[in-house]
Structures are given as structure tokens and as C-alpha cells.
Design a protein around this motif. Structure first.
Motif, short mmCIF file in Angstrom:
data_model
loop_
_atom_site.label_atom_id
_atom_site.label_comp_id
_atom_site.label_asym_id
_atom_site.label_seq_id
_atom_site.Cartn_x
_atom_site.Cartn_y
_atom_site.Cartn_z
N MET A 1 8.89 -47.04 -4.41
CA MET A 1 9.62 -46.71 -3.19
C MET A 1 9.54 -45.20 -2.96
SD MET A 1 13.63 -47.40 -2.21
CE MET A 1 14.17 -46.82 -3.82
N ILE A 2 9.13 -44.81 -1.75
CA ILE A 2 9.01 -43.40 -1.39
C ILE A 2 10.15 -43.04 -0.45
CG2 ILE A 2 7.59 -41.64 -0.27
CD1 ILE A 2 5.13 -43.23 -1.09
N VAL A 3 10.91 -41.99 -0.82
CA VAL A 3 12.06 -41.55 -0.02
C VAL A 3 11.79 -40.14 0.49
CG1 VAL A 3 14.53 -41.06 -0.02
CG2 VAL A 3 13.64 -42.98 -1.37
N LEU A 4 11.98 -39.97 1.80
CA LEU A 4 11.92 -38.65 2.40
C LEU A 4 13.33 -38.06 2.42
CD1 LEU A 4 10.59 -36.38 4.16
CD2 LEU A 4 11.12 -37.81 6.16
N GLY A 5 13.47 -36.83 1.92
CA GLY A 5 14.76 -36.16 1.91
C GLY A 5 14.81 -35.03 2.91
N VAL A 6 15.92 -34.92 3.63
CA VAL A 6 16.10 -33.87 4.64
C VAL A 6 17.40 -33.12 4.33
CG1 VAL A 6 16.31 -33.32 7.10
CG2 VAL A 6 14.93 -35.29 6.37
N GLU A 7 17.29 -31.82 4.11
CA GLU A 7 18.45 -30.97 3.79
C GLU A 7 18.59 -29.87 4.83
OE1 GLU A 7 21.26 -28.23 2.55
OE2 GLU A 7 21.11 -30.36 2.04
N SER A 8 19.81 -29.74 5.42
CA SER A 8 20.04 -28.70 6.42
C SER A 8 21.51 -28.31 6.47
CB SER A 8 19.59 -29.18 7.81
OG SER A 8 20.44 -30.22 8.27
N SER A 9 22.18 -28.26 5.32
CA SER A 9 23.63 -28.09 5.33
C SER A 9 24.08 -26.67 5.64
CB SER A 9 24.22 -28.54 4.00
OG SER A 9 23.74 -27.72 2.95
N CYS A 10 23.23 -25.68 5.37
CA CYS A 10 23.67 -24.30 5.59
C CYS A 10 22.50 -23.43 6.05
CB CYS A 10 24.30 -23.75 4.31
SG CYS A 10 25.10 -22.13 4.53
N ASP A 11 21.92 -22.65 5.14
CA ASP A 11 20.90 -21.69 5.56
C ASP A 11 19.54 -21.92 4.91
OD1 ASP A 11 21.82 -20.99 3.06
OD2 ASP A 11 21.88 -18.84 3.45
N GLU A 12 19.31 -23.11 4.41
CA GLU A 12 17.97 -23.51 3.96
C GLU A 12 17.59 -24.83 4.61
OE1 GLU A 12 18.78 -20.65 0.59
OE2 GLU A 12 19.89 -22.49 1.00
N THR A 13 16.36 -24.90 5.09
CA THR A 13 15.83 -26.16 5.61
C THR A 13 14.87 -26.70 4.56
OG1 THR A 13 15.78 -25.06 7.77
CG2 THR A 13 14.82 -27.26 7.64
N GLY A 14 15.11 -27.91 4.09
CA GLY A 14 14.27 -28.47 3.05
C GLY A 14 13.89 -29.91 3.33
N LEU A 15 12.61 -30.23 3.14
CA LEU A 15 12.13 -31.61 3.24
C LEU A 15 11.29 -31.91 2.01
CD1 LEU A 15 12.39 -30.64 6.45
CD2 LEU A 15 11.60 -33.00 6.75
N ALA A 16 11.42 -33.13 1.50
CA ALA A 16 10.73 -33.49 0.26
C ALA A 16 10.46 -34.98 0.23
CB ALA A 16 11.56 -33.07 -0.95
N LEU A 17 9.52 -35.35 -0.62
CA LEU A 17 9.16 -36.76 -0.82
C LEU A 17 9.28 -37.09 -2.30
CD1 LEU A 17 6.10 -36.59 1.52
CD2 LEU A 17 7.97 -38.22 1.85
N TYR A 18 10.05 -38.14 -2.58
CA TYR A 18 10.24 -38.57 -3.97
C TYR A 18 9.83 -40.03 -4.09
CZ TYR A 18 12.29 -39.50 -8.51
OH TYR A 18 12.45 -39.85 -9.83
N ASP A 19 9.03 -40.33 -5.10
CA ASP A 19 8.56 -41.69 -5.38
C ASP A 19 9.23 -42.17 -6.66
OD1 ASP A 19 7.14 -44.00 -6.10
OD2 ASP A 19 5.28 -43.26 -5.25
N THR A 20 9.88 -43.32 -6.62
CA THR A 20 10.59 -43.81 -7.80
C THR A 20 9.64 -44.14 -8.95
OG1 THR A 20 10.56 -46.03 -6.79
CG2 THR A 20 12.55 -44.71 -6.51
N GLU A 21 8.36 -44.28 -8.68
CA GLU A 21 7.38 -44.56 -9.74
C GLU A 21 6.68 -43.30 -10.22
OE1 GLU A 21 4.66 -47.55 -8.46
OE2 GLU A 21 6.18 -49.14 -8.38
N ARG A 22 6.37 -42.38 -9.28
CA ARG A 22 5.58 -41.19 -9.64
C ARG A 22 6.40 -39.91 -9.70
NH1 ARG A 22 1.01 -41.06 -5.30
NH2 ARG A 22 2.63 -42.06 -4.01
N GLY A 23 7.64 -39.96 -9.29
CA GLY A 23 8.47 -38.76 -9.32
C GLY A 23 8.35 -37.95 -8.04
N LEU A 24 8.65 -36.66 -8.12
CA LEU A 24 8.62 -35.80 -6.94
C LEU A 24 7.18 -35.59 -6.49
CD1 LEU A 24 10.35 -34.04 -5.02
CD2 LEU A 24 9.93 -32.13 -6.59
N LEU A 25 6.90 -35.96 -5.25
CA LEU A 25 5.54 -35.83 -4.71
C LEU A 25 5.32 -34.47 -4.08
CD1 LEU A 25 5.16 -39.34 -3.00
CD2 LEU A 25 4.52 -38.66 -5.32
N SER A 26 6.32 -33.96 -3.38
CA SER A 26 6.18 -32.66 -2.71
C SER A 26 7.54 -32.21 -2.20
CB SER A 26 5.20 -32.76 -1.53
OG SER A 26 5.74 -33.57 -0.50
N HIS A 27 7.64 -30.92 -1.99
CA HIS A 27 8.82 -30.41 -1.28
C HIS A 27 8.44 -29.13 -0.55
CE1 HIS A 27 10.21 -26.99 -3.91
NE2 HIS A 27 9.42 -27.60 -4.76
#
Length: 346
Positions: A1-27
Motif C-alpha cells: 500500500m502506497i500512502v501520499l502524505g501532505v503536511e502544511s501545519s505551519c511554515d514547512e510544506t512537505g509531501l512524501a510517499l510511503y510504501d508499507t512494503e518498501r518503506g519511505l519512497l521519497s519526500h
């Protein structure tokens, strides 16, 4: 399962992809520090506008690094709170719009849960249960963590969080924004015997914190100099004050962590949040761990500050336990104030 993460709570914009089988793919991450520096702190309206500009280019960057197409994503996790309302709305709207466009479910994540679980991204992650010190600009909390969604609050700050005390004390010393790293660097050149500042609540027999008094003590020291203008205080004096401040706050944090471990009988301590990158805090905790025979875990330095990887990971952990946690209802609301202990088990 591949999950896209979106973070924008304050002063950093972050996007990342995590795979439950392969781990962190990119951020991919963009920090607004340079933009806010001239104002001496985060300007919410400017932060929100910048998130709008950065989100989609960072999405393209994360997808390119992982070498996958957007339609291969299985779910999208986004920071629902706490944080700045306008900033949270940007990330939430981006995540839900993307979910609608590719017909994939979305899941709102607690920002502090992302921090709390971020050390599990390391090559040697801790096992549950453990004590966690959440220590950042807006939060200082000690938690017992028995699993994903199983959090027991042991103690928290009653006023200024540790990160706030760092930033405000740095401002008193004329160090600008962000103050935490600056005062930590300056403290390296200070005399530890020059100023013995108070250690608030270190012997309170509970796990709560209070740092506003320490900040006031720094202000008093500054005002007691013959020259009342901070610019006229010599650099060595500034370094000595910085050292006194850092030593005080680190000693309190270390003592409370050791007390929480003793109280619970646990032998694993996890440090999460931006202040977790502080070199003096890490050195103090490592020394205590060697003496008291417990193990301390930190997130990778790149994951101490806000980032999309921790949101993608937290989303993946929740979805592994409960695949129905993500929904295809693309309406959304944000929670600028959201106590972590309100989270329930998935």
C-alpha cells in the motif's frame, strides 16, 4: 500500500510517499524560514499563500523521486491539525482534491502523532511500549505510547513550550528567527558557571513543565546589565547567558524523562519534534541513558522538523490496522486546536 502524505501545519510544506512494503519512497520539503525571518516569526497569511505555491511542485518532485505515477497511490494522508488554520486548510484542500481526482480515499492525521511516530522511520526503530518526549515550538509533552493510537498523557507544559522558550530567549539576546538553533550554537561558546538560571518544576514530583519563568529570568539578566540595549552587551556575555539558558532547559527535560521512565518501569525513550535536533539535549539524554541503562531513540535529523514523511507514515500505520479509516468523503474540516490525548485507538 502506497500512502501520499501532505503536511502544511505551519511554515514547512512537505509531501512524501510511503510504501508499507518498501518503506519511505521519497519526500520533498520546502521551508519558509527565510521568508518569515525578516518579521521575527511566522506570519500566518504569508505562510498560507506560500503553501499554495509550493504544494503541487513538491508533489511532482516526490512522485518523480519515487518514479511512480499519482494514480498508483492507494491513499492520501494529510495534516488535519493542530496548527495554523489557514495553513491547514491549504494542505487539506490539496489532499482531498487529489483524492477526488484519482478516486482514492483520504485520511486526516494528527500533526503530533506524525512527530510521535517519526522515530519509527529510522533504521533501528523502537518497539512499543515506550515513553515519548514531544518537544517542539508549540508543545512539550511526556506520553506513554503502547501502540498506534494508544497514547497516555503523563505531563505537559503549563505555559511556554520548550521551543517557544528557545525562540523568545533568543529574541531577547538579539539572535533573530528562528531562535532555537541560534541560541544553541551560541551556547557552545558560553561559560557554564557564569549564570545559574532557575530549573522550573524540576522537583515538582510530577511530569509537567513550565518555561515562562526561565524566559523571564533571561530577560532579568539582560536588563541587569549596565547597558540596557541588547546590542551593547558583548558577545561573550550573550554566549554565557545562552549557555545558562540551554543548560537549564536541558537539565529539566532530561530529569523529567528519567522520572517518567522510572515511574512506568519502561526502558525505551523516544524524542520527537524540532527541539529533538538540539545537540545539547541529545548529549544530556545520551549520558543519562548510559548511566541509568535505558535506550533513547531520535528521528533522523531531517525528520525532526515538520515534514510529509511522518504524515505519510502515520497514515500508513493507521490504515494497516484499520483499512476503513480512510474515506471517500472529500469534504473536510481542520482542527487548529486538537489535544493528542483525544485520539482514540484505530
Amino acid at each position: 500500500m502506497i500512502v501520499l502524505g501532505v503536511e502544511s501545519s505551519c511554515d514547512e510544506t512537505g509531501l512524501a510517499l510511503y510504501d508499507t512494503e518498501r518503506g519511505l519512497l521519497s519526500h520533498a520539503l520546502y521551508s519558509q524560514v527565510a521568508m518569515h525571518e525578516e518579521y521575527g516569526g511566522v506570519v500566518p497569511e504569508l505562510a498560507s499563500r506560500d503553501h499554495i505555491r509550493r504544494a503541487l511542485p513538491l508533489l511532482d518532485e516526490a512522485l518523480s523521486k519515487a518514479n511512480i505515477a499519482l494514480d498508483k497511490v492507494d491513499a492520501i494522508a494529510y495534516t488535519q491539525g493542530p496548527g495554523l488554520a489557514g495553513a491547514l486548510l491549504v494542505g487539506s484542500s490539496v489532499a482531498c482534491s487529489l483524492g477526488l481526482a484519482i478516486d482514492k480515499p483520504v485520511l486526516g492525521i494528527h500533526h503530533l502523532e506524525g512527530h510521535l511516530l517519526s522515530p519509527l522511520l529510522a533504521s533501528e526503530p523502537p518497539e512499543f511500549p515506550f515513553i515519548a518526549l514531544l518537544v517542539s515550538g508549540g508543545h512539550t509533552q511526556l506520553m506513554r505510547v503502547d501502540g498506534v493510537g494508544q497514547y497516555t498523557l503523563l505531563g505537559e507544559t503549563l505555559d511556554d513550550a520548550a521551543g517557544e522558550a528557545f525562540d523568545k530567549s533568543a529574541k531577547l539576546l538579539g539572535l533573530g528567527y528562528p531562535g532555537g538553533p541560534a541560541i544553541s550554537r551560541l551556547a557552545e561558546f558560553g561559560d557554564p558557571l557564569a549564570y545559574k538560571l532557575p530549573r522550573p518544576m524540576m522537583h515538582s514530583k510530577d511530569f509537567n513543565f513550565s518555561f515562562s519563568g526561565l524566559k523571564t529570568a533571561v530577560l532579568t539578566v539582560v536588563k541587569n546589565h549596565e547597558e540596557k540595549v541588547i546590542a551593547n552587551i558583548c558577545e561573550q556575555d550573550k554566549a554565557d547567558i545562552a549557555r545558562g539558558f540551554v543548560d537549564a532547559i536541558v537539565e529539566v527535560l532530561t530529569a523529567k524523562c528519567v522520572s517518567a521512565l522510572k515511574h512506568t518501569g519502561l526502558k525505551r525513550l523516544v524524542i520527537a519534534g524540532g527541539v529533538g535536533a538540539n545537540a545539547q539535549l541529545r548529549a544530556s539524554l545520551n549520558a543519562a541513558a548510559a548511566k541509568k541503562r535505558f535506550k533513547v531513540y531520535y528521528p533522523e535529523l531531517e525528520f525532526c522538523t515538520d515534514n510529509g514523511a511522518m504524515i505519510a507514515f502515520a497514515g500508513a500505520m493507521r490504515l494497516q490496522i484499520n483499512p476503513q479509516a480512510a474515506k471517500r468523503d472529500y469534504s473536510f474540516n481542520v482542527r487548529p486546536r486538537w489535544p493528542l490525548d483525544e485520539l482514540r485507538e484505530v
